[in-house]
Design an enzyme around this catalytic site. Structure first.
Site, PDB file in Angstrom:
ATOM      1  N   ASP A  20     -25.692  23.362 -34.282  1.00 60.80           N
ATOM      2  CA  ASP A  20     -25.582  22.225 -33.374  1.00 60.80           C
ATOM      3  C   ASP A  20     -26.881  21.429 -33.456  1.00 60.80           C
ATOM      4  O   ASP A  20     -27.903  21.917 -33.972  1.00 60.80           O
ATOM      5  CB  ASP A  20     -25.358  22.761 -31.950  1.00 60.80           C
ATOM      6  CG  ASP A  20     -25.370  21.663 -30.910  1.00 60.80           C
ATOM      7  OD1 ASP A  20     -24.627  20.686 -31.073  1.00 60.80           O
ATOM      8  OD2 ASP A  20     -26.134  21.798 -29.939  1.00 60.80           O
ATOM      9  N   ASP A  22     -28.147  18.501 -30.679  1.00 65.04           N
ATOM     10  CA  ASP A  22     -28.785  18.245 -29.379  1.00 65.04           C
ATOM     11  C   ASP A  22     -28.933  19.533 -28.575  1.00 65.04           C
ATOM     12  O   ASP A  22     -27.960  20.241 -28.328  1.00 65.04           O
ATOM     13  CB  ASP A  22     -27.958  17.234 -28.586  1.00 65.04           C
ATOM     14  CG  ASP A  22     -27.959  15.861 -29.234  1.00 65.04           C
ATOM     15  OD1 ASP A  22     -29.041  15.279 -29.386  1.00 65.04           O
ATOM     16  OD2 ASP A  22     -26.873  15.379 -29.608  1.00 65.04           O
ATOM     17  N   THR A 115     -22.191  18.583 -35.113  1.00 64.46           N
ATOM     18  CA  THR A 115     -22.644  17.909 -33.902  1.00 64.46           C
ATOM     19  C   THR A 115     -21.574  16.997 -33.318  1.00 64.46           C
ATOM     20  O   THR A 115     -20.721  16.478 -34.045  1.00 64.46           O
ATOM     21  CB  THR A 115     -23.920  17.085 -34.198  1.00 64.46           C
ATOM     22  OG1 THR A 115     -24.286  16.335 -33.032  1.00 64.46           O
ATOM     23  CG2 THR A 115     -23.703  16.125 -35.352  1.00 64.46           C
ATOM     24  N   SER A 116     -21.647  16.777 -32.018  1.00 65.05           N
ATOM     25  CA  SER A 116     -20.747  15.841 -31.348  1.00 65.05           C
ATOM     26  C   SER A 116     -21.208  14.398 -31.520  1.00 65.05           C
ATOM     27  O   SER A 116     -20.488  13.465 -31.141  1.00 65.05           O
ATOM     28  CB  SER A 116     -20.652  16.183 -29.856  1.00 65.05           C
ATOM     29  OG  SER A 116     -20.012  17.428 -29.678  1.00 65.05           O
ATOM     30  N   LYS A 147     -15.759  19.584 -29.097  1.00 63.38           N
ATOM     31  CA  LYS A 147     -16.082  20.895 -28.538  1.00 63.38           C
ATOM     32  C   LYS A 147     -15.697  20.857 -27.052  1.00 63.38           C
ATOM     33  O   LYS A 147     -15.896  19.824 -26.415  1.00 63.38           O
ATOM     34  CB  LYS A 147     -17.581  21.188 -28.676  1.00 63.38           C
ATOM     35  CG  LYS A 147     -18.105  21.212 -30.105  1.00 63.38           C
ATOM     36  CD  LYS A 147     -19.635  21.306 -30.114  1.00 63.38           C
ATOM     37  CE  LYS A 147     -20.177  21.200 -31.529  1.00 63.38           C
ATOM     38  NZ  LYS A 147     -21.665  21.241 -31.573  1.00 63.38           N
ATOM     39  N   ASP A 172     -26.356  25.600 -27.897  1.00 65.38           N
ATOM     40  CA  ASP A 172     -27.039  25.699 -26.605  1.00 65.38           C
ATOM     41  C   ASP A 172     -26.134  25.370 -25.425  1.00 65.38           C
ATOM     42  O   ASP A 172     -26.464  25.719 -24.293  1.00 65.38           O
ATOM     43  CB  ASP A 172     -28.239  24.734 -26.560  1.00 65.38           C
ATOM     44  CG  ASP A 172     -27.786  23.293 -26.461  1.00 65.38           C
ATOM     45  OD1 ASP A 172     -28.125  22.623 -25.464  1.00 65.38           O
ATOM     46  OD2 ASP A 172     -27.075  22.824 -27.362  1.00 65.38           O
TER      47      ASP A 172
END
Length: 224
Positions: A20, A22, A115-116, A147, A172
């Site tokens: 991931d 962020d 990642t988003s 996600k 995280d």
């Protein structure tokens, strides 16, 4: 003399790492908070509650939770505008402690960013943090679901040519940990809160993780 405490060591093995961005590699908290608190104010929502929802999710998915009666088409349109705002706002974006050395240690090993963020935002934040973008990256453009759906991690495994069961996820957020587990992967949670999210093992810092490779198998040595 009293005995010297020994550090607890956990070992995990796999064939690829899915990372991931962020909160895992990049601390973008101040930028995220600025954009989403402004959005919350616009709709008369509590900023703290909004920030609890958005972490780890794509914007359109967060909006669907926070404004459940609004058409999804409108969420996608507004999300595109907010991604542009976030891309332009890199003030305070820095690398998570240990991220630079950790990424450097993965040179030549199978790994991918999942990642988003969209591609532009991922490049802006990784660049602002002084981190190199992994050669394989799954961003918002590559998936249809956010996600905690496992789509992104499953795609990351496919792009690397590795069975999902042999992939190790670094995450995280609660949504991210759930996505990794739903993909059938072991999850290394970054931050103490991830213990409560069900991560396979949690670390306070990437400094605690060492990666070695032998005959195609990656061994993660995690020191508490």
């Amino acid at each position: 003399m009293p005995a010297t405490p020994t550090a607890a060591v956990t070992t995990l093995t796999g064939r690829a790492l899915l990372l991931d961005m962020d909160g895992t590699l990049v601390d973008s908290g101040p930028a995220v908070e600025r954009v989403w608190r402004a959005w919350a104010l616009q709709y008369g929502l509590d900023g703290d509650q909004v920030l609890e929802v958005v972490h780890g999710r794509q914007g359109f998915a967060s909006m669907a939770i926070l404004l459940p009666d609004r058409p999804m088409e409108q969420n996608h349109e507004e999300n595109a505008r907010m991604l542009a705002q976030e891309t332009a706002d890199t003030e305070g974006v820095v690398a998570i402690g240990g991220a630079a050395a950790f990424l450097a240690s993965l040179g030549g090993l199978p790994h991918a960013l999942v990642t988003s963020a969209d591609d532009a935002l991922a490049r802006a934040r990784m660049g602002a943090a002084g981190l190199a973008l992994p050669p394989v990256a799954v961003t918002a453009e590559h998936v249809t679901l956010s996600k905690p759906d496992p789509e992104g991690f499953l795609l990351g495994a496919k792009l690397l040519g590795i069975d999902p069961a042999d992939c190790l996820v670094f995450e995280d957020s609660e949504a991210g940990v759930a996505a990794g587990l739903a993909a059938g992967m072991q999850v290394i949670g970054v931050g103490p809160a991830t213990t409560g999210y069900g991560a396979t093992v949690s670390v306070d810092s990437l400094h605690q993780v060492t990666v070695t490779e032998a005959d195609g198998t990656l061994t993660l040595t995690i020191t508490a």
